[in-house]
Design an enzyme around this catalytic site. Sequence first.
Site, PDB file in Angstrom:
ATOM      1  CB  CYS A 109      -1.157  -0.021   1.208  1.00  0.00           C
ATOM      2  SG  CYS A 109      -2.094  -1.397   1.142  1.00  0.00           S
ATOM      3  CG  HIS A 243      -3.268   3.623   2.051  1.00  0.00           C
ATOM      4  ND1 HIS A 243      -3.762   2.767   0.884  1.00  0.00           N
ATOM      5  CD2 HIS A 243      -3.221   2.281   2.855  1.00  0.00           C
ATOM      6  CE1 HIS A 243      -4.027   1.651   0.880  1.00  0.00           C
ATOM      7  NE2 HIS A 243      -3.902   1.448   2.197  1.00  0.00           N
ATOM      8  CG  ASN A 273      -6.651  -0.870   1.313  1.00  0.00           C
ATOM      9  OD1 ASN A 273      -5.850  -0.316   0.373  1.00  0.00           O
ATOM     10  ND2 ASN A 273      -6.187  -1.257   2.273  1.00  0.00           N
TER      11      ASN A 273
END
Length: 316
Positions: A109, A243, A273
């Site tokens: 990520c 993020h 996500n």
Amino acid sequence: MVVGTGSSLPARVVTNADLAEQMDTSDAWIVQRTGIRQRHIAAADETTSVLGARAARAALEDAGLTADDIDLVICATSTPDHTFPATATQIQAALGIHQGAAFDLQAVCAGFVFAVSTADKFLTTGAARRALVVGAETFSRIVDWEDRTTCVLFGDGAGAIVLEAQDEAGNRGVLSASLRSDGRHREKLYVDGGPGSTGTTGHLRMEGRDVFRFAVGQVTDVIVEAFAQAGVTAEELDWFVPHQANRRIIEASADKIGIAREKIVLTVDRHGNTSAASIPLALDVARRDGRIQAGDLVMIEAIGGGFSWGAALIRW
């Protein structure tokens, strides 16, 4: 400096209500814990490179550039089309870029932050003139759809920016970056497969509480360092683009550093996500809706499996 942004999302949208029909979960449970309301899921023919190429093409168009203008392509991804060649080379070929280098970068990520920092080094040393930095993922293909604690969190998509070295850019572009990794935390967020271990793709496994505690308790160190390197403060920041994993993590981190919540760009409710794609997707949303303007000070920040985490300050 950033001269263009672009994004690509699969057409299929899966809402929390859709998931509740398939497993023991609910819209209220997911929203309360994560802030996610829906996510996009790639079709069978939408590979990571397909999504990445769409986002990259949009970024090139936004910048008013062509394939001949790009001499570096970096793709941040944990879900490549193939073990090799690099997904970046497939994006490069799809766009008709026949010069320069193209390679993947894997920091889960945090991959896009790492990729931006890497591209900046190429540009500031004169090794490249213009870089296409892509974050692209098809995480729906590595989640365990029988694990309700993880499968509800992730989605697919891609985002891209074009970075250009400009002699007269002044104090614009990447001002600072702080990157960290600590492999001792592997068991907290990892995929239980790979070509060099099991010979299989594997599925994502996560200790959610441990990741939450680390993200809020430790990751802010890179934000503080990025501010210090650039000689600016949180009060001077125009936009915080973290993020997009969990709304509670995002807001708790911002509060800890003293970043006003109205400066946070949030897309986690729409996208879920999307790992390395989440920051460039959010950047494209905020730039196209008029929030991010030329001259704005923008902070990007992320944590990914490993753990790897980082932050970078960009003067738009």
